[in-house]
Design an enzyme around this catalytic site. Structure first.
Site, PDB file in Angstrom:
ATOM      1  N   HIS A   1     -59.780 -23.275 -36.233  1.00  0.00           N
ATOM      2  CA  HIS A   1     -59.335 -24.641 -35.982  1.00  0.00           C
ATOM      3  C   HIS A   1     -60.320 -25.692 -36.475  1.00  0.00           C
ATOM      4  O   HIS A   1     -59.973 -26.863 -36.551  1.00  0.00           O
ATOM      5  CB  HIS A   1     -59.079 -24.833 -34.486  1.00  0.00           C
ATOM      6  CG  HIS A   1     -57.891 -24.073 -33.970  1.00  0.00           C
ATOM      7  ND1 HIS A   1     -56.684 -24.674 -33.702  1.00  0.00           N
ATOM      8  CD2 HIS A   1     -57.718 -22.758 -33.707  1.00  0.00           C
ATOM      9  CE1 HIS A   1     -55.821 -23.766 -33.281  1.00  0.00           C
ATOM     10  NE2 HIS A   1     -56.428 -22.586 -33.262  1.00  0.00           N
TER      11      HIS A   1
ATOM     12  N   ASP B   1     -63.964 -33.050 -39.702  1.00  0.00           N
ATOM     13  CA  ASP B   1     -62.989 -32.611 -38.715  1.00  0.00           C
ATOM     14  C   ASP B   1     -62.053 -31.596 -39.340  1.00  0.00           C
ATOM     15  O   ASP B   1     -61.611 -31.773 -40.490  1.00  0.00           O
ATOM     16  CB  ASP B   1     -62.169 -33.802 -38.201  1.00  0.00           C
ATOM     17  CG  ASP B   1     -61.913 -33.736 -36.711  1.00  0.00           C
ATOM     18  OD1 ASP B   1     -61.958 -32.622 -36.161  1.00  0.00           O
ATOM     19  OD2 ASP B   1     -61.681 -34.791 -36.104  1.00  0.00           O
TER      20      ASP B   1
END
Length: 763
Positions: free
Chosen positions: A177, A391
């Site tokens: 993730h 991110d």
């Protein structure tokens, strides 16, 4: 959701054997203590939970393995909202070292471009391995034969390979993730190769961005030297085992878009959005930042840009206000405590310098908001700033877009967030460039309604068409299509460590004792003799040995000892009569046979060493001695057809390091049988295993059925051969193909003594 330990009517205990098993650091529920002291389980918010709920509705049985939060003993498995939940326990020091330490103070900063210097402590790595093993064991125990196991995120990167060790039948996926760093950064990780090999236990590896996928493939190619073809990685087999192909693919995660969009139709949420603007003094513009309080999110850069715009006079604090939501995160980690102090000092300084009376220049909210309040904030915001320095995806950007069916609002999006690859109509910005960030904020504030609508229409099309359910199904479809012809099912009959009930064991022994011709065979170390640190100091249980001798003299009974020890060593420690067949080196060496046994059946298992094999064995022995010299206490044993690395007496982390080095070396030996066992790794230049040896012994002795006692992974090749009338008995804990289990050597002694008595009584 009910408390699984109080046993309300709607709580159920799940059954093992699930078609889909999700493995993540946290369970999809949070515990909440009620006023009466009872525990209530509440479904956690989050995209992964939402995605899995929809996916699990499409399978017959789905399960989730994860940590329930808290320390100490975990709750018992339970069912909630149709999902079977299997809590994994963590001790307090494991939370500190595995989670806060290696996961969030070592891996997280390294994977996020070293915005904060990563720390590395060897004790953290020890706990990371230990906890990963616990998660892997829990998942392996509950997955159905041939089932799918989907492992999630950086905390569990060793789990795929650990599951594959015991469940090669499972189809294993892993999704990362967070970003995967460039090889130049990843190379700084001290345990980098172990991490890569752990991940490569999966059949499919998923990443958020194409760049992350390419970074991983490059790391595998450079650090492990494996062959890659595009995004397909060839993982060599251990010794003579076949190679595998692993797919690395890009699957950008999303949100439950329609659910978020539907919330905007709720009159109560619409009123909250209006009230929020009123509480802020009805400014002309509201600018919103929503983040976990994390140094990767660029909060400090955003505040610096806003403060400078106020100081420059480019923004009037009476016309525009900024709301910064900073959800508490990892507050026991030093870097996060320091970040909170810096952010709060900056907010206080800006408000002190620029806020008009009765209204803040920045409204700072260091708390969590529920989904409904968050949607109201998105609806009230004219501009949302997503200024992450690095991110994996950043779902705030997608949530804001899904919250604007009015097609108004402006998204300022960092080019370093994964969402920037998909949300191309956003105002893209380099958050490291404060001047560029300031210009983008001003442009967003000045953007007209038509331009906002044009951009938001494009953004919404992307977010609404590519939701979290589509993401999950795309990943699982890829996993379903990979390796169908290569999967072999290993039968697991017993898991855990609970011994077989005495009545069941007794009934099985009585039935076996009545079979006319039987073979009774056993491993040595850990079965007939307790495992000891000094191999030459091993002492066989005299009563167990006596029972085997007794059985070998009975009509219709053949007896064999099958060991990884060399034939000479096994004979030295057992002193068995000629009526007992000794098989050493996992079947590569066979001792003298009783005259009534059909020797020609075993001819193919006689030890044959060519000059080439002798030379290869010498080379392997030298390599193992080099590994042993680097890890004090590690020893090398040489057999006629094998070399063995023993780590039982290794000091400190030497056992793990030596084993790791030996297995890495094994990948370079395609014609050698490599057998990892309990604190040993054996390299045999003769292809043999205990299962083949037992099958041959049963034929040579014309046995109608056989019984085998074993404690090691090498004994599973025997248990894989079990027929309907045969008995496989596992000694000690662990997943096994055996049908019966006893606790230890003491119980083995009792079992063999009892079997001898039953056979004698048969006459």
């Amino acid at each position: 959701m009910p408390d699984p330990q109080t046993g309300p009517e709607d709580a159920q205990r799940p059954e093992a054997g699930h078609e889909l098993v999700v493995v993540a650091n946290r369970l999809p529920v949070d515990s909440r203590t009620l006023p009466d002291g009872a525990t209530e389980w509440v479904t956690s918010p989050g995209g992964l939970v939402t995605a899995m709920e929809s996916v699990m509705r499409t399978v017959d049985s789905g399960a989730w393995v994860g940590w329930a939060g808290g320390t100490g003993e975990a709750p018992s498995p339970f069912v909630a909202d149709g999902m079977h939940l299997y809590p994994v326990p963590l001790a307090g020091h494991e939370v500190e070292r595995y989670y806060e330490g290696f996961s969030n103070a070592t891996l997280w900063p390294l994977y996020h471009d070293v915005i904060v210097d990563p720390e590395f402590h060897r004790t953290w790595w020890d706990d990371y391995q230990r906890v990963n093993r616990r998660f892997a064991r829990a998942a392996a125990e509950v997955a159905a034969p041939g089932g799918i196991v989907w492992v999630h995120d950086y905390q569990l990167q060793l789990v795929p390979a650990m599951i594959r060790e015991t469940r090669p039948d499972a189809r294993i996926g892993f999704f990362n993730h967070i970003p995967f760093p460039p090889v130049e950064l990843f190379s700084q990780l001290p345990k980098r190769n172990q991490i890569l090999r752990g991940l490569l236990g999966a059949d499919v590896l998923g990443f958020q961005r194409e760049g992350d996928t390419l970074n991983f493939v490059a790391a595998v190619r450079k650090l492990l030297g494996y062959h890659t073809d595009g995004q397909t990685i060839t993982v060599p087999g251990l010794g003579t085992a076949p190679s595998r192909e692993v797919q690395a693919r890009t699957f950008p995660i999303s949100i439950d878009s329609q659910s978020v969009s539907d919330l905007t139709e709720d009159p109560d949420i619409q009123e909250r959005a209006r009230q929020l603007r009123a509480d802020m003094g009805d400014p002309a513009k509201i600018v919103l930042g929503v983040d976990r309080l994390d140094y990767t999110k660029g909060i400090r850069h955003r505040l610096k840009a806003w403060g400078e715009l106020l100081a420059d006079g480019a923004i009037d604090p009476r016309d525009a206000v900024m709301i910064q939501v900073a959800t508490p995160s990892r507050e026991r980690v030093d870097a996060y405590r320091q970040l909170r102090d810096e952010v709060e000092l900056t907010v206080g300084r800006i408000n002190g310098d620029h806020a008009p009376i009765g209204r803040p220049a920045i409204s700072y909210q260091h708390r969590s908001f529920d989904r409904r309040d968050m949607t109201a904030l998105y609806m009230a915001a004219d501009v949302v700033l997503v200024t992450a320095l690095r991110d994996g995806m950043n779902l705030v950007a997608k949530e804001y877009v899904a919250s604007r069916p009015d097609e108004q609002g402006v998204l300022v999006l960092s080019e370093f967030a994964g969402a920037a690859d998909e949300l191309r109509a956003a105002l893209r910005v380099n958050p490291h460039d404060i001047d560029e960030l300031k210009s983008s904020i001003l442009r967003a504030l000045a953007m007209g309604e038509d331009e906002q609508r044009e951009a938001m229409t494009s953004l919404r099309r992307q977010v609404m068409d590519h939701d979290v359910q589509a993401w999950a199904h795309a990943f699982l479809d890829e996993l379903e299509s990979v390796g169908r012809d290569e999967i072999t099912t290993r039968r697991i009959r017993l898991t855990g460590e609970t011994p077989t009930p005495e009545a069941e064991l007794e009934a099985s022994l009585r039935t076996f004792a009545e079979v006319p011709r039987i073979l009774v065979a056993s491993d040595f170390d850990g079965v007939l003799a307790p495992i000891v640190a000094e191999r030459d100091a091993v002492q066989a249980d005299p009563e167990a040995i006596a029972a085997l001798r007794d059985l070998s003299e009975m009509p219709g009974v053949a007896v064999a000892l099958v060991s990884g020890r060399s034939l000479t060593n096994l004979d030295h420690h057992t002193r068995m009569p000629s009526s007992v067949v000794l098989v050493g080196s996992h079947g590569a060496e066979v001792g003298a046979l009783p005259p009534w046994m059909h020797a020609e059946v075993l001819d193919s298992f006689a030890l044959t060493m060519s000059p080439q094999k002798e030379q290869l064995l010498e080379s392997i022995t030298r390599a193992l001695h080099r590994i042993a010299s680097a890890n004090p206490g590690t020893e090398v044993e040489t057999k006629p057809a094998a070399a063995v690395l023993h780590t039982r007496r290794a000091r400190g982390r030497g056992a793990g390091n030596a084993t790791e080095a030996a297995l890495e070396y094994a990948l370079s030996l395609p014609d050698v049988t490599v057998t990892p066992g309990k604190e040993v790794v054996e390299f045999s230049v003769v292809d043999a295993n205990k299962g083949v040896a037992i099958e041959a012994l049963a034929r040579a002795s014309a046995a109608d059925a056989w019984l085998y006692l074993g404690d090691d992974v090498t004994d599973e090749t025997v248990f894989d051969q079990l027929g309907d009338d045969d008995l496989g008995i596992k000694v000690g804990p662990g997943d096994t193909g055996a049908g019966l289990r006893v606790e230890g050597t003491e119980q083995v002694r009792e079992l063999l003594t009892h079997l001898a008595a039953l056979r004698r009584a048969r006459g």
